[in-house]
Design a protein around this motif. Structure first.
Motif, PDB file in Angstrom:
ATOM      1  N   UNK A 176       0.644  -1.673   0.033  1.00  0.00           N
ATOM      2  CA  UNK A 176       0.291  -0.029   0.547  1.00  0.00           C
ATOM      3  C   UNK A 176       0.866   0.985   0.076  1.00  0.00           C
ATOM      4  N   UNK A 177       0.400   2.083  -0.738  1.00  0.00           N
ATOM      5  CA  UNK A 177       1.261   3.093  -1.475  1.00  0.00           C
ATOM      6  C   UNK A 177       1.317   4.278  -0.104  1.00  0.00           C
ATOM      7  N   UNK A 178       0.360   4.041   0.736  1.00  0.00           N
ATOM      8  CA  UNK A 178       1.011   4.657   1.878  1.00  0.00           C
ATOM      9  C   UNK A 178       1.853   4.352   3.124  1.00  0.00           C
ATOM     10  N   UNK A 179       2.215   3.491   3.422  1.00  0.00           N
ATOM     11  CA  UNK A 179       2.979   2.606   4.133  1.00  0.00           C
ATOM     12  C   UNK A 179       4.057   2.819   3.243  1.00  0.00           C
ATOM     13  N   UNK A 180       4.762   3.431   1.842  1.00  0.00           N
ATOM     14  CA  UNK A 180       5.853   3.069   1.602  1.00  0.00           C
ATOM     15  C   UNK A 180       6.778   4.309   2.516  1.00  0.00           C
ATOM     16  N   UNK A 181       6.177   5.371   2.692  1.00  0.00           N
ATOM     17  CA  UNK A 181       6.457   6.937   3.058  1.00  0.00           C
ATOM     18  C   UNK A 181       7.819   6.794   3.796  1.00  0.00           C
ATOM     19  N   UNK A 182       8.661   7.729   4.457  1.00  0.00           N
ATOM     20  CA  UNK A 182       9.499   7.659   5.243  1.00  0.00           C
ATOM     21  C   UNK A 182       9.496   8.449   6.315  1.00  0.00           C
ATOM     22  N   UNK A 183       9.788   7.262   7.677  1.00  0.00           N
ATOM     23  CA  UNK A 183       9.322   8.027   9.000  1.00  0.00           C
ATOM     24  C   UNK A 183      10.535   9.218   9.178  1.00  0.00           C
ATOM     25  N   UNK A 184      12.312   8.099   8.877  1.00  0.00           N
ATOM     26  CA  UNK A 184      13.402   8.732   9.188  1.00  0.00           C
ATOM     27  C   UNK A 184      14.181   9.653   8.730  1.00  0.00           C
ATOM     28  N   UNK A 185      14.959  11.062   8.556  1.00  0.00           N
ATOM     29  CA  UNK A 185      15.614  11.777   7.461  1.00  0.00           C
ATOM     30  C   UNK A 185      17.251  11.368   8.139  1.00  0.00           C
ATOM     31  N   UNK A 186      18.000  10.584   7.488  1.00  0.00           N
ATOM     32  CA  UNK A 186      19.146  10.410   7.683  1.00  0.00           C
ATOM     33  C   UNK A 186      20.625  11.041   6.569  1.00  0.00           C
ATOM     34  N   UNK A 187      21.245  12.129   7.133  1.00  0.00           N
ATOM     35  CA  UNK A 187      21.938  12.658   6.602  1.00  0.00           C
ATOM     36  C   UNK A 187      23.296  12.292   6.319  1.00  0.00           C
ATOM     37  N   UNK A 188      23.408  11.671   5.497  1.00  0.00           N
ATOM     38  CA  UNK A 188      24.744  10.278   5.499  1.00  0.00           C
ATOM     39  C   UNK A 188      26.662  11.244   4.694  1.00  0.00           C
ATOM     40  N   UNK A 189      27.678  11.013   5.530  1.00  0.00           N
ATOM     41  CA  UNK A 189      28.852  11.664   5.162  1.00  0.00           C
ATOM     42  C   UNK A 189      28.964  11.302   3.910  1.00  0.00           C
ATOM     43  N   UNK A 190      30.407  11.881   3.534  1.00  0.00           N
ATOM     44  CA  UNK A 190      30.672  11.698   2.255  1.00  0.00           C
ATOM     45  C   UNK A 190      31.098   9.666   1.851  1.00  0.00           C
ATOM     46  N   UNK A 191      30.864   9.247   0.412  1.00  0.00           N
ATOM     47  CA  UNK A 191      30.707   7.957   0.789  1.00  0.00           C
ATOM     48  C   UNK A 191      31.759   7.250  -0.579  1.00  0.00           C
ATOM     49  N   UNK A 192      32.734   6.579  -0.034  1.00  0.00           N
ATOM     50  CA  UNK A 192      33.233   6.317  -1.436  1.00  0.00           C
ATOM     51  C   UNK A 192      33.391   4.791  -1.656  1.00  0.00           C
ATOM     52  N   UNK A 193      32.916   3.703  -1.454  1.00  0.00           N
ATOM     53  CA  UNK A 193      32.249   2.906  -1.967  1.00  0.00           C
ATOM     54  C   UNK A 193      31.978   1.416  -1.849  1.00  0.00           C
ATOM     55  N   UNK A 194      31.248   0.390  -1.183  1.00  0.00           N
ATOM     56  CA  UNK A 194      30.459  -0.232  -1.038  1.00  0.00           C
ATOM     57  C   UNK A 194      30.510  -0.882   0.392  1.00  0.00           C
TER      58      UNK A 194
END
Ligand code: F3S
Length: 396
Positions: A176-194
């Protein structure tokens, strides 16, 4: 819960034993989650394939269903407990292998494709945006929801099999679309690889606590990085979906009210890496959790630069990827350098402790999590480059 006439007939046993059992499972599940109805699915992915996890009772249940059960949709299988061709070379006992083959026979009798991979989307089972599916295997679930935009709950092996046998799943949760929304916003640092993506997933999973995160600050992400991120998130946080601003297909869905905002720095990833290192000499160097892509095989080959490995090194892949690598000569080159390209399994679902492995070095946060918590192994986590150096020189 509303059932169509056909679904009622399945439940009453008019289409045979297996479909009846399957519909009973789905109705029970639907009632628990207040689903209003069943919906058709396009594909299923089934976990619970290794004899190590299923045991005798599991084999008997699957064999019983296979007597008259046939799947209604494209259905693929998670890794089993051994490479179907190289099990003796792996050190798997004949008794284990015979039990494993019984399981495979029962699944294939039901019409399920014996793909034995946790990356079905790299092996022909690749749903598209908006497709309803019923997948188990947490890393595949999170990839399907987040990256492909398909819709699945985190199914268990039995419920995914029940959906495969009926072609249905209860309509609730991430369908259901309404359940696919985000609840937490995470600002990530610079990421180099996997490796950084895996650490981000490890840390964020614990902070998300099952909620859907939206990542900001991520400039780009390739397939290898996305699967590493999702697998780790799903392991530590039970997360079944994530969004990345500007990169994933549904990131623009409006969030819930009161979104929690979290700022992560490089230091958080560094601390996670320290936490995930036991400082041991690994018995096994392992790449391919989730199963490696062709690109990852090529990267390892390039980084080896013709040097042979001096430590036991496995890269786990699906048979589809292995076949491609054989055709391109990549498999042969890796094996000549001593790397074992293992199919159909991984160190988590294989009876790895019985094979004498007590410690693993890997670049996968998911592998670390389960190796510690399920197999009680000692762990070393590192970048792919460092793992290759460890394999050739003996330290990193
Ligand atoms: Fe796949 Fe095994 Fe990792 S099933 S996701 S390689 S734990």
């Amino acid at each position: 819960m509303y059932l169509s006439r056909e679904e009622e007939k399945m439940l009453n046993g008019e289409f045979g034993y297996a479909k009846q059992v399957a519909m009973e499972i789905l109705v029970a599940l639907g009632e628990i989650y207040n689903a209003e109805k069943m919906i058709p699915i396009k594909s299923a992915q089934i976990s619970g394939v290794s004899y190590k996890n299923l045991g005798e009772a599991g084999i008997e249940w699957i064999e019983e269903l296979s007597r008259d059960g046939r799947v209604e949709v494209h259905t693929t299988l998670n890794p089993a407990g051994m490479d179907m061709e190289r099990w003796e070379e792996m050190g798997i006992s004949r008794d284990f292998a015979e039990k494993q083959f019984r399981i495979i026979r029962a699944y294939t009798r039901m019409g399920i494709q014996p793909t034995f991979t946790c990356t079905p989307y790299l092996a022909g089972n690749k749903p598209t945006l908006g497709d309803h599916i019923a997948w188990s295997e947490s890393s595949a679930v999170v990839y399907a929801n987040s990256v492909l935009g398909a819709r699945t709950n985190r199914e268990g092996g039995p419920s995914a099999l029940a959906s495969a046998l009926t072609g249905r799943t209860p309509y609730y949760g991430l369908h259901i679309s309404e359940n696919r929304v985000y609840a937490v916003k995470i600002d990530a640092p610079e990421l180099d690889d996997e490796y950084d993506f895996a650490l981000l997933g490890y840390v964020s999973g614990r902070l998300s606590k099952g909620r859907i995160p939206l990542f900001t600050g991520v400039e780009s992400a390739n397939q290898i990085e996305l699967k590493a991120l999702g697998a780790a998130l799903a392991s530590t946080g039970g997360v079944a979906m994530f969004h990345i601003e500007r990169l994933t297909p549904e990131y623009m869905l409006p969030p819930i009210d009161n979104v929690e905002e979290i700022d992560l720095g490089k230091e958080d990833l560094k601390n996670a890496a320290e936490e995930l290192n036991d400082g041991v000499e690994p018995d096994l160097i392992f790449i391919g959790c989730p199963h490696a892509s062709l690109e990852e095989l090529i990267i390892v080959l390039e980084r080896l630069k013709g040097r042979a490995v001096k430590k036991k090194t496995w890269i786990c892949v699906s048979r589809t990827i292995k076949d491609l690598s054989v055709r391109l000569g990549i498999f042969q080159k890796l094996e000549e350098l001593g790397v074992k390209v293992i199919c159909d399994t991984c160190p988590i679902v294989a009876p790895i402790v019985d094979l004498g492995v007590r410690s693993i070095a890997t670049n996968s946060a998911k592998c670390v999590w389960y190796s510690r918590n399920l197999n009680n192994l000692k762990i070393k986590i590192g970048r792919l480059t460092d793992l290759v150096e460890e394999a050739t020189r003996g330290c990193f």
